[in-house]
Scaffold this active site. Structure first.
Site, PDB file in Angstrom:
ATOM      1  N   ASN A 164      22.611   6.430  19.170  1.00  0.00           N
ATOM      2  CA  ASN A 164      21.721   7.554  18.906  1.00  0.00           C
ATOM      3  C   ASN A 164      20.621   7.244  17.898  1.00  0.00           C
ATOM      4  O   ASN A 164      19.589   7.912  17.880  1.00  0.00           O
ATOM      5  CB  ASN A 164      22.531   8.766  18.418  1.00  0.00           C
ATOM      6  N   GLN A 194      23.858   9.782  24.750  1.00  0.00           N
ATOM      7  CA  GLN A 194      22.468   9.325  24.782  1.00  0.00           C
ATOM      8  C   GLN A 194      22.134   8.564  26.064  1.00  0.00           C
ATOM      9  O   GLN A 194      20.980   8.196  26.285  1.00  0.00           O
ATOM     10  CB  GLN A 194      22.175   8.451  23.558  1.00  0.00           C
ATOM     11  N   GLY A 215      24.654  18.638  26.881  1.00  0.00           N
ATOM     12  CA  GLY A 215      23.492  19.158  27.587  1.00  0.00           C
ATOM     13  C   GLY A 215      22.229  19.210  26.758  1.00  0.00           C
ATOM     14  O   GLY A 215      21.135  18.931  27.252  1.00  0.00           O
ATOM     15  N   CYS A 343      22.430  14.068  12.265  1.00  0.00           N
ATOM     16  CA  CYS A 343      23.736  14.529  11.789  1.00  0.00           C
ATOM     17  C   CYS A 343      24.111  13.898  10.452  1.00  0.00           C
ATOM     18  O   CYS A 343      25.131  14.214   9.884  1.00  0.00           O
ATOM     19  CB  CYS A 343      24.819  14.202  12.814  1.00  0.00           C
TER      20      CYS A 343
END
Length: 758
Positions: A164, A194, A215, A343
């Site tokens: 990611n 990803q 999604g 994150c």
């Protein structure tokens, strides 16, 4: 708030999340309005809802190439990861019969959701297996030799298809060969979040046991995802309840989310509107952006190898700039990028780049730029144009030297630079264009040289206040040809200088335009410690000592005193130096220390004596030197230097105070302006951010790097009502805290900043 200029948003943070595709949003809305049934209901509305769900499941199988196995809809990737790990480890615990202590393997660059979940379930299930990170090489590729050595004893192995942060794409075929040739029975989870829409997946042709998907990373709604579970792979429901999803995952299905996902699957299987670009086109887009970045920032370093990365991710660092500086710059230009993983945005460095062995400077300065397969040529063109615009904006701050810019932010007064807890100070007299640098830091060498050249400044001196234990001085790297021939002592003070007598003290000084920089011997922290006071030259020659700014080194720090437990320290000398300096300075004269560990910028004797009792006792001569030395030794005993960490030059104390100031939301701002007379509106972002985009009523720019200068100019007018604003409200809050601590009486800031005001 009225904007000076409206810049359209350019969103380049698709790896964090994507906007919902218009057709997907329409499908979700239509489902909520007309096909809102519960798929578990047996009436027609429920059957219609169930049809949407099963259509989506069927298309999901086509997209990932899963002719067999289970496809279970979830709330997103994190739930899919939990489901896979719980299922695998619960079964592994029942069936493991080796005499060896088992291990669990995961890639060192995995999303944090994976190792944290492994730790959680390893503990909850009372397995207590050793969890091992699989090393990666400089391109982020997993170490196959390590896997071959360790996987035979692994209960589970977790890898990811695409990273990611860097877009690094693992060779799943090679991974499968090494895993299965050494342990055909271990459970294998592949994070495919990803990879969806960027990598061709044929999961049925592999021995992958579990694969979670999300999604919202590919233009569907948030709150919807799915997990693939290979046929005969163990399964334990993560959510129990009403038995939905054939008893595999309870809870009423997210039908609007499924409808949005259905549209995305149509695009992926060639039944949609053709909005997703081919891989070749995406590679071309990446090349265009990379070229624009390189042209705008010639020293740029790309942290990911394009040859083994998906084309939608670029990870880069710009030497000399922190990630936050570039993030703020791009945000001011309405370009959305991120620093590493969204994150883990509070982490100072990237654990992914650290695992790849990249230098710390690249890790800490890493920027992730990512777009999705629905990107268009027009959007890429706009992004490239805006990137060039950002580079030109840096010229306003003289952080890059663009001599063709006429509207550079003119330096006049004091500028503060920071690296970690260390401070560097640049003072400029704009009238004479003379400057002096105090406490030069190696990390800032190029930036300082660029500022000097860009502003056309004549450097009068580069001086340290003492020999630093925590870093090497960059003094010699900054000297111009004239200063290189000048005789100085080891701190940079010139052998030839003027002297003045003040209160029977003979003080040497050097000229900086209409100002004088005065040297005061203040040993204690080290034997060679000095303080440097900046005064008006005319007043000084008239016998009046009125310091505008006093660079006190590590004699007085914010909230504490400099340490005196070095070999060259002397607490008794510090006692004398504190009394000398306090006798020379006014109570509200600004002190500019060498270190600022708590982001407090500057201080005054008055502010420090209010919160530092030991300093107050020395200044008021309430404590004899012997007692001071004992208390100082006790204070220094709280300093514990640790390997590979910044050496602390003073004991951090808990005496910092939180001062109250007014927090305004956007609605309350106008009312405050109407009710408050003569309020001054201040944008405290850096000049390049201000130049890119600012609200018209915030017509004064006081960057944090020049906050000390503003405080110095305003110190006799602390009743002036002030409202501060920045990008997010973070910097304005910090600045407001400093102003109130130093006695400013009417300070407010805009909570949420421009981010919530537009």
């Amino acid at each position: 708030m009225t904007e000076q200029q409206q810049l359209s948003q350019i969103y380049l943070d698709a790896n964090a999340t994507t906007p919902v595709l218009p057709a997907a949003a329409q499908a979700a809305l239509a489902t909520m309005q007309t096909q809102f049934g519960n798929p578990s209901s047996s009436h027609i509305t429920g059957l219609q809802a169930k049809q949407i769900m099963e259509q989506t499941r069927s298309k999901a199988r086509k997209v990932i190439g899963a002719s067999s196995g289970q496809v279970i809809f979830t709330s997103g990737a994190t739930e899919g990861i939990q489901t896979a790990i719980l299922s695998a480890l619960y079964q592994a615990k029942q069936s493991y019969n080796s005499n060896k202590k088992p291990c669990i393997l995961y890639g060192a660059t995995e999303h944090k959701a994976v190792p944290e979940s492994l730790k959680h379930w390893n503990h909850i299930l009372d397995i207590h297996s050793e969890i091992k990170a699989i090393p990666v090489d400089k391109d982020g590729m997993l170490d196959l030799d390590f896997i071959a050595k360790e996987v035979s004893n692994a209960l589970m192995i977790c890898t990811m298809a695409v990273n990611n942060e860097t877009g690094a794409e693992q060779d799943l075929s090679k991974l499968e060969t090494v895993i299965r040739s050494n342990n055909p029975n271990t459970y294998w989870m592949v994070d495919c979040v990803q990879a969806l829409g960027k990598v061709e997946l044929k999961i049925a042709n592999t021995s992958i046991d579990y694969a979670p998907f999300s999604g919202h990373k590919l233009y569907a709604m948030k709150g919807i995802g799915f997990v693939y579970i290979r046929e005969k792979a163990p399964f334990t429901p993560f959510i129990a309840g009403g038995g939905q999803e054939s008893g595999l995952r309870s809870g009423t299905e997210n039908l609007p989310g499924l409808a949005s996902l259905n549209v995305i699957f149509d695009e992926l299987i060639g039944q949609g509107r053709g909005v997703f670009a081919t891989k070749e086109t995406l590679c071309d887009y990446r090349d265009q952006i990379a070229k624009a970045l390189t042209t705008a920032f010639p020293t740029i370093v790309f942290n990911n190898n394009f040859a083994c990365s998906v084309p939608t991710t670029l990870n880069f660092a710009i030497p000399g700039f922190s990630a936050k500086e570039i993030l703020d710059l791009f945000d001011a230009a309405n370009i959305r990028v991120s620093s590493g993983s969204a994150c883990s945005s509070k982490v100072t460095g990237s654990f992914v780049l650290d695992a790849m062995g990249l230098p710390q400077t690249q890790s800490e300065a890493a920027i992730r730029l990512s777009f999705g397969p629905a990107a268009t040529q027009a959007e890429i063109d706009a992004a490239c144009e805006r990137i060039a615009y950002c580079a030109r904006a840096l010229g306003h701050s003289c952080l890059v030297n663009m001599n063709d810019l006429d509207n550079k932010s003119k330096l006049d007064g004091l500028v503060q630079f920071k690296v970690g807890g260390s401070c560097c100070w640049l003072f400029v007299d704009s009238e004479s264009k003379e400057a002096v640098i105090i406490e030069p830091l190696a990390e800032l060498t190029q930036r300082l040289l660029t500022v000097l050249e860009c502003q056309g400044l004549k450097l009068r001196a580069v001086i340290d206040t003492h020999g630093h234990a925590d870093h090497a001085s960059a003094r010699t790297q900054l000297l111009n040809d004239e200063l290189k021939t000048q005789k100085t002592d080891h701190l940079g003070w010139p052998a030839q200088c003027n002297v003045v007598t003040v209160d029977m003290l003979t003080l040497p000084f050097i000229d900086v335009g209409k100002f004088a920089l005065v040297k005061i011997a203040t040993p204690g922290h080290t034997q060679d410690s000095i303080s440097l006071a900046l005064c008006h030259k005319a007043e000084l020659k008239a016998g009046k000592f009125n310091s505008l700014y006093t660079f006190c080194g590590d004699l007085i720090l914010m909230g504490t005193l400099g340490r005196t437990n070095f070999e060259s320290s002397d607490a008794s000398q510090m006692y004398q130096s504190l009394q000398l300096l306090s006798g020379l300075l006014e109570q509200d004269s600004l002190l500019c220390p060498s270190h600022d560990y708590n982001n407090e910028f500057v201080t005054t004797l008055n502010a420090e004596t209010q919160r530092n009792q030991l300093l107050a006792d020395v200044v008021s001569v309430r404590i004899p030197v012997a007692d001071f030395m004992k208390k100082k030794a006790k204070l220094d005993s709280h300093i514990h230097d640790q390997a590979n960490q910044e050496i602390m030059c003073g004991a951090l104390t808990s005496c910092s105070q939180n001062h109250s100031f007014l927090e305004l939301n956007n609605d309350a701002l106008q009312a405050h302006l109407d009710d408050t007379k003569d309020v001054q509106l201040i944008d405290i972002r850096e000049p390049h951010e201000y130049a890119l985009n600012h609200a018209q009523q915030f017509d004064k720019n006081v960057p944090l790097t020049r906050l000390a200068n503003f405080i110095g100019l305003q110190r006799l007018n602390k009743n002036q009502p002030l409202v501060l604003v920045c990008r997010s409200g973070s910097r304005s809050s910090v600045a407001a805290q400093t102003l109130v601590r130093l006695g400013f009486e009417h300070v407010a800031h805009l909570k949420g900043g421009y981010a919530l005001a537009q």
